[in-house]
Each structure stands twice: as C-alpha cells, then as structure tokens.
Write an enzyme that holds these catalytic residues in place. Structure first.
Site, mmCIF file in Angstrom:
data_model
loop_
_atom_site.group_PDB
_atom_site.id
_atom_site.type_symbol
_atom_site.label_atom_id
_atom_site.label_comp_id
_atom_site.label_asym_id
_atom_site.label_seq_id
_atom_site.Cartn_x
_atom_site.Cartn_y
_atom_site.Cartn_z
ATOM 1 N N HIS A 91 3.291 4.566 12.722
ATOM 2 C CA HIS A 91 3.656 4.469 11.308
ATOM 3 C C HIS A 91 4.673 5.570 11.027
ATOM 4 O O HIS A 91 4.331 6.761 11.037
ATOM 5 C CB HIS A 91 2.400 4.653 10.440
ATOM 6 C CG HIS A 91 2.670 4.659 8.971
ATOM 7 N ND1 HIS A 91 2.566 3.528 8.192
ATOM 8 C CD2 HIS A 91 3.049 5.667 8.135
ATOM 9 C CE1 HIS A 91 2.859 3.839 6.938
ATOM 10 N NE2 HIS A 91 3.154 5.135 6.878
ATOM 11 N N CYS B 253 3.845 9.642 0.599
ATOM 12 C CA CYS B 253 2.486 10.066 0.289
ATOM 13 C C CYS B 253 2.476 10.982 -0.930
ATOM 14 O O CYS B 253 3.175 12.003 -0.933
ATOM 15 C CB CYS B 253 1.874 10.791 1.488
ATOM 16 S SG CYS B 253 0.217 11.447 1.175
ATOM 17 N N ARG C 144 0.851 -1.189 0.000
ATOM 18 C CA ARG C 144 0.000 0.000 0.000
ATOM 19 C C ARG C 144 0.885 1.238 0.000
ATOM 20 O O ARG C 144 1.190 1.787 -1.041
ATOM 21 C CB ARG C 144 -0.978 -0.021 1.189
ATOM 22 C CG ARG C 144 -2.202 0.911 0.983
ATOM 23 C CD ARG C 144 -1.961 2.368 1.271
ATOM 24 N NE ARG C 144 -1.623 2.631 2.664
ATOM 25 C CZ ARG C 144 -1.359 3.847 3.135
ATOM 26 N NH1 ARG C 144 -1.388 4.901 2.325
ATOM 27 N NH2 ARG C 144 -1.031 4.022 4.407
ATOM 28 N N HIS D 239 8.153 7.344 8.887
ATOM 29 C CA HIS D 239 8.942 7.502 7.671
ATOM 30 C C HIS D 239 10.356 7.900 8.064
ATOM 31 O O HIS D 239 10.595 8.385 9.172
ATOM 32 C CB HIS D 239 8.304 8.550 6.749
ATOM 33 C CG HIS D 239 7.051 8.061 6.092
ATOM 34 N ND1 HIS D 239 6.908 7.948 4.733
ATOM 35 C CD2 HIS D 239 5.871 7.642 6.618
ATOM 36 C CE1 HIS D 239 5.709 7.479 4.439
ATOM 37 N NE2 HIS D 239 5.055 7.290 5.574
#
Length: 304
Positions: free
Chosen positions: A204, A237, A12, A206
């Site tokens: 989550h 994103c 995803r 990055h």
C-alpha cells in the site's frame, strides 16, 4: 503484463481527508462502477469512530446496500475485535486489521501501543474465522513514522512473524508517508515474504515524494501479490502529518496493464474519477489522466 492483483481503496483511504461526505447511494454507485470495469478488489470503508473520520461514518449502511457477491470482493478497515464483530454482523467477510509498526503512530491512530494491538489479534482472527471470512494484517508506518522517523525493517519483520498473527491471510505493508524508495520496498517485501511464505503480501503506497508507481512496481518484482491505489491520487492518513494522497489507481493500472484494462476502460475510469474529484472539490493528481487529456491523438490511450 503483471499478474499481481489490484485493489482500489478510494472509498476508505481516499475519503479520509476529504471534507464532503458521500451518500450511501453514491458510494454504492462507485463500488459497482469499479467492479463492472474489472477492478478485482476494493476497500470500501472503515469502522473508525465516526466523530474522528466522519466521511466513513456510513460504512455499514453501504455494506447493507451491497450483495454477497459484491461484498466478496470488498474489504473494510478494522482495528479492534469489536470492530470485526460489528462488521461481521453487518455482512462483511473481508477484514483489514490495522496496527502500526511504530508505537507513536499506533497511539495516534488507534490509541494504544503496538504491543497492545498485537495482543488483540488472536481474538480478531477467531471472529473472522467464525463467519468464514478473510482477515489481513495491515502494518501502517512500515517504512517511516511521522513522529519517530525511520522504522527498522527488523521490527516489521518481527511483527509479521509474531505468533499472535497466526491465522491471518495477508500482510499489508504500508508506506504511509510515501517516503520509501524502491530499494527499501524491495528489501522489506523480500524479507517479510521469507518470514511468512504462506501469506499473500500486499503493498500500500502513497505518492508524497513521487515514488508511488516506482515503489509499486518494485513491490511486485519483489513478490507482492496485491497492490493498492486510489482514484485520482486521493487520500492520506488524518493521524499522520505529512501523508499525502495514495498512488493513483489510474497510474498503477496504466503501468501494470492487466488484461481487462483497455484504453476504453481507462477512459471510463477517468470519467468516474474526474466526476468524483469534482464532487469532492479535490485536485486530480494522476499523471496518466494528464496524459490521456493530451493532444497525442495517435496514442490509443489518449481520449480523442
């Protein structure tokens, strides 16, 4: 050895910014390889508009290829009750329902204000419950927004405790831009945990500023029960300028060392990751892969 659950989000978040689509068969192969290795949970796709995120357009076809047992360990991204309804009809039972803590990013990402998205949550929860599913509240830009800058922790805590989110099983706190540092992650995890003690807290992260693994470990120490990562550090994103790849699955697992993650498991994971990134034409960002390819042959994690 950490007791936190790990989730791989390659199929995803990892594919959102790539240009080369993967076939349903190839995606199913990756799902099964990761599950067979022992990865507990996966995020396998999105209900986002296919014209906006074409690499995820075949998500429901992938769902149709997987067994109920496999789908029980897989999550799909949604942002509207209609998304949840369509995914549920296809067989999905684990729904990630995403909205942004900042209005500017929510409008860029899903075309409405954060408040409007919150109004839709009870309907989404009801649909998930009607099929015996799990649904988690995913809060993007929980630390910083590419348009508005720093996001106040008080705002995130208020959203997490909003009565409209009742019935959600988890709360995912996203460092969408990878700009947070460990102290900020610890503080927000602790505050949200205190506000909603009945929920599993997920982090989550990055790795834009090189803090991905450090932030993940800080999140676990502060009470996060699940953390996300992505093969080779893929991802980002498309609606958040400055968002680079996710924290690498290989790096997180090397740090956490769950019981199933042996040196041979790392080597299999690297083979999978290197093949995938080669197919996509993407660079390898995982530091542990560099280490595993080094000449320090006395270290069992190095590929001989």
């Amino acid at each position: 050895m950490s007791t936190a659950t790990f989730r791989d989000v390659t199929l995803r978040d990892g594919l959102q910014l790539t240009k080369k689509p993967l076939s349903v068969e190839r995606k199913a192969e990756i799902v099964r390889a990761l599950l067979d290795l022992g990865v507990p949970e996966l995020e396998i796709g999105s209900m986002a508009r296919p014209d906006l995120v074409p690499t995820l357009a075949n998500t429901l076809d992938l769902v149709g290829e997987l067994t109920e047992e496999e789908l029980a360990r897989c999550w799909v991204w949604t942002a509207t009750p209609r998304h949840v309804e369509k995914a549920a009809a296809a067989g999905v039972r684990n729904f990630q329902y995403c909205l942004s803590a900042s209005d500017a990013h929510n409008k860029a990402n899903v075309g409405r204000s954060t408040e409007t998205s919150l109004d839709t949550v009870p309907e989404a929860v009801a649909i998930a419950a009607s099929v015996g599913g799990r649904i988690e509240l995913c809060l993007a830009t929980a630390f910083t927004c590419p348009f508005d800058g720093p996001v106040a922790a008080d705002r995130v805590v208020a959203i997490a405790g909003d009565e409209r989110t009742a019935g959600m099983d988890d709360i995912v706190l996203c460092d969408t831009l990878g700009q947070a540092v460990p102290a900020e992650v610890s503080n927000l995890i602790e505050r949200v945990s205190h506000e909603t003690p009945e929920r599993r807290i997920v982090f989550h992260g990055h790795d834009t500023w090189g803090m991905g693994v450090a932030n993940t470990l800080a999140a676990i120490d502060a009470g996060a029960a699940m953390v996300d990562g992505c093969l080779g550090g893929l991802g980002g994103c498309p609606f958040a300028p400055g968002a680079s790849g996710n924290t690498a699955t290989e790096d997180i697992l090397f740090a956490l060392r769950p019981a199933w993650f042996t040196p041979s498991a790392l080597h299999e994971l690297i083979a999978l990751s290197e093949r995938l990134l080669g197919e996509l034409g993407e660079p390898m960002r995982a530091k542990s892969v560099q280490g595993a390819r080094s000449k320090a042959s006395a270290f069992p994690w190095v590929i001989s």
